[in-house]
Design a protein around this motif. Sequence first.
Motif, PDB file in Angstrom:
ATOM      1  N   GLY A  10     -36.705 123.381  76.325  1.00  0.00           N
ATOM      2  CA  GLY A  10     -36.007 124.211  77.299  1.00  0.00           C
ATOM      3  C   GLY A  10     -35.210 123.377  78.266  1.00  0.00           C
ATOM      4  O   GLY A  10     -34.944 122.198  78.018  1.00  0.00           O
ATOM      5  N   HIS A  11     -34.826 124.002  79.379  1.00  0.00           N
ATOM      6  CA  HIS A  11     -34.031 123.275  80.368  1.00  0.00           C
ATOM      7  C   HIS A  11     -34.352 123.781  81.773  1.00  0.00           C
ATOM      8  O   HIS A  11     -35.018 124.811  81.949  1.00  0.00           O
ATOM      9  N   ILE A  12     -33.870 123.054  82.755  1.00  0.00           N
ATOM     10  CA  ILE A  12     -34.042 123.433  84.155  1.00  0.00           C
ATOM     11  C   ILE A  12     -33.217 124.695  84.418  1.00  0.00           C
ATOM     12  O   ILE A  12     -32.027 124.732  84.077  1.00  0.00           O
ATOM     13  N   PRO A  13     -33.810 125.726  84.992  1.00  0.00           N
ATOM     14  CA  PRO A  13     -33.042 126.953  85.249  1.00  0.00           C
ATOM     15  C   PRO A  13     -31.769 126.682  86.053  1.00  0.00           C
ATOM     16  O   PRO A  13     -31.791 125.957  87.050  1.00  0.00           O
ATOM     17  N   GLY A  14     -30.672 127.234  85.581  1.00  0.00           N
ATOM     18  CA  GLY A  14     -29.386 127.068  86.251  1.00  0.00           C
ATOM     19  C   GLY A  14     -28.584 125.881  85.770  1.00  0.00           C
ATOM     20  O   GLY A  14     -27.405 125.750  86.123  1.00  0.00           O
TER      21      GLY A  14
ATOM     22  N   PRO B 184     -27.306 120.113  72.511  1.00  0.00           N
ATOM     23  CA  PRO B 184     -27.371 121.547  72.794  1.00  0.00           C
ATOM     24  C   PRO B 184     -28.625 122.236  72.275  1.00  0.00           C
ATOM     25  O   PRO B 184     -29.147 123.143  72.943  1.00  0.00           O
ATOM     26  N   ASP B 185     -29.138 121.827  71.099  1.00  0.00           N
ATOM     27  CA  ASP B 185     -30.330 122.498  70.591  1.00  0.00           C
ATOM     28  C   ASP B 185     -31.545 122.202  71.462  1.00  0.00           C
ATOM     29  O   ASP B 185     -32.375 123.091  71.712  1.00  0.00           O
ATOM     30  N   ARG B 186     -31.661 120.996  71.962  1.00  0.00           N
ATOM     31  CA  ARG B 186     -32.772 120.672  72.860  1.00  0.00           C
ATOM     32  C   ARG B 186     -32.608 121.410  74.191  1.00  0.00           C
ATOM     33  O   ARG B 186     -33.587 121.864  74.776  1.00  0.00           O
TER      34      ARG B 186
ATOM     35  N   PRO C 262     -33.783 110.989  88.099  1.00  0.00           N
ATOM     36  CA  PRO C 262     -34.299 109.970  87.180  1.00  0.00           C
ATOM     37  C   PRO C 262     -35.395 110.459  86.230  1.00  0.00           C
ATOM     38  O   PRO C 262     -35.435 110.070  85.059  1.00  0.00           O
ATOM     39  N   GLY C 263     -36.306 111.305  86.716  1.00  0.00           N
ATOM     40  CA  GLY C 263     -37.394 111.768  85.852  1.00  0.00           C
ATOM     41  C   GLY C 263     -36.932 112.681  84.737  1.00  0.00           C
ATOM     42  O   GLY C 263     -37.521 112.709  83.653  1.00  0.00           O
ATOM     43  N   SER C 264     -35.894 113.442  85.005  1.00  0.00           N
ATOM     44  CA  SER C 264     -35.258 114.329  84.038  1.00  0.00           C
ATOM     45  C   SER C 264     -36.260 115.256  83.340  1.00  0.00           C
ATOM     46  O   SER C 264     -37.317 115.559  83.874  1.00  0.00           O
ATOM     47  N   TRP C 265     -35.893 115.720  82.136  1.00  0.00           N
ATOM     48  CA  TRP C 265     -36.702 116.745  81.479  1.00  0.00           C
ATOM     49  C   TRP C 265     -38.121 116.275  81.184  1.00  0.00           C
ATOM     50  O   TRP C 265     -39.071 117.066  81.278  1.00  0.00           O
ATOM     51  N   SER C 266     -38.306 115.010  80.851  1.00  0.00           N
ATOM     52  CA  SER C 266     -39.648 114.536  80.505  1.00  0.00           C
ATOM     53  C   SER C 266     -40.575 114.572  81.710  1.00  0.00           C
ATOM     54  O   SER C 266     -41.789 114.765  81.556  1.00  0.00           O
ATOM     55  N   GLU C 267     -40.050 114.393  82.907  1.00  0.00           N
ATOM     56  CA  GLU C 267     -40.866 114.562  84.107  1.00  0.00           C
ATOM     57  C   GLU C 267     -41.003 116.036  84.457  1.00  0.00           C
ATOM     58  O   GLU C 267     -42.103 116.524  84.760  1.00  0.00           O
ATOM     59  N   TRP C 268     -39.875 116.749  84.433  1.00  0.00           N
ATOM     60  CA  TRP C 268     -39.873 118.158  84.817  1.00  0.00           C
ATOM     61  C   TRP C 268     -40.878 118.953  83.995  1.00  0.00           C
ATOM     62  O   TRP C 268     -41.705 119.706  84.527  1.00  0.00           O
ATOM     63  N   SER C 269     -40.835 118.782  82.679  1.00  0.00           N
ATOM     64  CA  SER C 269     -41.669 119.582  81.786  1.00  0.00           C
ATOM     65  C   SER C 269     -43.142 119.187  81.855  1.00  0.00           C
ATOM     66  O   SER C 269     -44.003 119.922  81.341  1.00  0.00           O
ATOM     67  N   ALA C 270     -43.460 118.060  82.493  1.00  0.00           N
ATOM     68  CA  ALA C 270     -44.848 117.619  82.634  1.00  0.00           C
ATOM     69  C   ALA C 270     -45.495 118.117  83.918  1.00  0.00           C
ATOM     70  O   ALA C 270     -46.699 117.900  84.131  1.00  0.00           O
ATOM     71  N   GLN C 271     -44.730 118.788  84.775  1.00  0.00           N
ATOM     72  CA  GLN C 271     -45.273 119.265  86.046  1.00  0.00           C
ATOM     73  C   GLN C 271     -45.872 120.661  85.876  1.00  0.00           C
ATOM     74  O   GLN C 271     -45.204 121.568  85.355  1.00  0.00           O
ATOM     75  N   PRO C 272     -47.115 120.853  86.300  1.00  0.00           N
ATOM     76  CA  PRO C 272     -47.715 122.187  86.179  1.00  0.00           C
ATOM     77  C   PRO C 272     -46.894 123.240  86.918  1.00  0.00           C
ATOM     78  O   PRO C 272     -46.534 123.075  88.082  1.00  0.00           O
ATOM     79  N   GLY C 273     -46.578 124.294  86.224  1.00  0.00           N
ATOM     80  CA  GLY C 273     -45.868 125.400  86.853  1.00  0.00           C
ATOM     81  C   GLY C 273     -44.372 125.212  87.016  1.00  0.00           C
ATOM     82  O   GLY C 273     -43.717 126.057  87.633  1.00  0.00           O
ATOM     83  N   ALA C 274     -43.828 124.147  86.471  1.00  0.00           N
ATOM     84  CA  ALA C 274     -42.369 123.952  86.590  1.00  0.00           C
ATOM     85  C   ALA C 274     -41.634 125.076  85.880  1.00  0.00           C
ATOM     86  O   ALA C 274     -41.949 125.400  84.724  1.00  0.00           O
ATOM     87  N   PRO C 275     -40.651 125.696  86.526  1.00  0.00           N
ATOM     88  CA  PRO C 275     -39.909 126.769  85.851  1.00  0.00           C
ATOM     89  C   PRO C 275     -39.072 126.221  84.710  1.00  0.00           C
ATOM     90  O   PRO C 275     -38.479 125.145  84.817  1.00  0.00           O
ATOM     91  N   ILE C 276     -39.044 126.945  83.616  1.00  0.00           N
ATOM     92  CA  ILE C 276     -38.346 126.501  82.415  1.00  0.00           C
ATOM     93  C   ILE C 276     -37.515 127.654  81.866  1.00  0.00           C
ATOM     94  O   ILE C 276     -37.988 128.789  81.768  1.00  0.00           O
ATOM     95  N   ALA C 277     -36.280 127.341  81.517  1.00  0.00           N
ATOM     96  CA  ALA C 277     -35.393 128.319  80.894  1.00  0.00           C
ATOM     97  C   ALA C 277     -35.126 127.919  79.445  1.00  0.00           C
ATOM     98  O   ALA C 277     -35.196 126.744  79.092  1.00  0.00           O
ATOM     99  N   THR C 278     -34.835 128.880  78.615  1.00  0.00           N
ATOM    100  CA  THR C 278     -34.440 128.608  77.238  1.00  0.00           C
ATOM    101  C   THR C 278     -33.171 129.378  76.927  1.00  0.00           C
ATOM    102  O   THR C 278     -32.738 130.228  77.701  1.00  0.00           O
ATOM    103  N   GLY C 279     -32.572 129.060  75.801  1.00  0.00           N
ATOM    104  CA  GLY C 279     -31.321 129.688  75.439  1.00  0.00           C
ATOM    105  C   GLY C 279     -30.133 128.895  75.940  1.00  0.00           C
ATOM    106  O   GLY C 279     -30.275 127.824  76.529  1.00  0.00           O
ATOM    107  N   ALA C 280     -28.960 129.434  75.711  1.00  0.00           N
ATOM    108  CA  ALA C 280     -27.725 128.685  76.034  1.00  0.00           C
ATOM    109  C   ALA C 280     -27.398 128.667  77.501  1.00  0.00           C
ATOM    110  O   ALA C 280     -26.548 127.891  77.941  1.00  0.00           O
ATOM    111  N   ALA C 281     -28.028 129.500  78.314  1.00  0.00           N
ATOM    112  CA  ALA C 281     -27.722 129.554  79.749  1.00  0.00           C
ATOM    113  C   ALA C 281     -29.017 129.604  80.547  1.00  0.00           C
ATOM    114  O   ALA C 281     -30.081 129.835  80.009  1.00  0.00           O
TER     115      ALA C 281
END
Length: 286
Positions: free
Chosen positions: A196-200, A181-183, A267-286
Amino acid sequence: MITFDTLISADELAAAQKSGAPLMVLDCSFELTDPQAGQRAYDSGHLPGARYVHLDQVLSTTKTGRNGRHPLPSRETFAAAMAALGLDADTQVVAYDNAGGMYAARLWWMLRWAGHPAVAVLDGGIAAWKAAGHALSQDAPGAPAPGSFRLKPSLVTTVSYDEVQANIDSAERLVLDARAPDRFRGENETMDPIGGHIPGARNRLFKDNLGADGRFKPAAQLRREFDAITEGRPAAQLVNQCGSGVTACHNLLAMEVAGLRGAALYPGSWSEWSAQPGAPIATGAA
């Protein structure tokens, strides 16, 4: 042919070993912070006849900096690796590890990805094997005769970065994130450069699939817990991800146990998502 396709207990595996039916046992023990720890653990004691499978060397391919920390090899490369270990089309495979199934589930998913249905994870892993009174071995099995395994139509579904990004607006599918949850909230990120996490997305820590004894919770309980998070969505509307496409497979296994068959893996999950320029990122519990 033995047909375990989700979980197998220690006693069921011991009986299968005595039955003489085609069986392959694979040790997937690993530590993300020490890539050689799994091999050392295997060498110190493993299930009789088991062979070791390394997450980085067999269950992943070369990293480019944009394709995540544990990118999938091609299906053809993986199938060839399994055949080299002696896998035949009629072989029951059992995967286990020393970490609650978090690495064994990756192999379980990948064999299904290659079209092999007869693969199960040892429920409770090596700890359950020892607790049931079964012996370990330090003997390394001899070189296997090459198996006849060849690719078959995939039994699982994957989605790409582009598909997950497009889904943010359409919300046709719900993304489940298997990280702590903290990650998920974007706090205490140690594995990837950006938190952070993928929005939604919604959070389902993979460890929550296990009971106090280290084994998977009963199917009905798992179903209730997943339905509570997803509001009862069918599996076909669910996408699982994690940090690098490993522990998401644990959630996929738990969903299969719960009768929620057919969810997809990113398969790429967060490590792929967060490496893409301009990928939307959300933070917090939701």
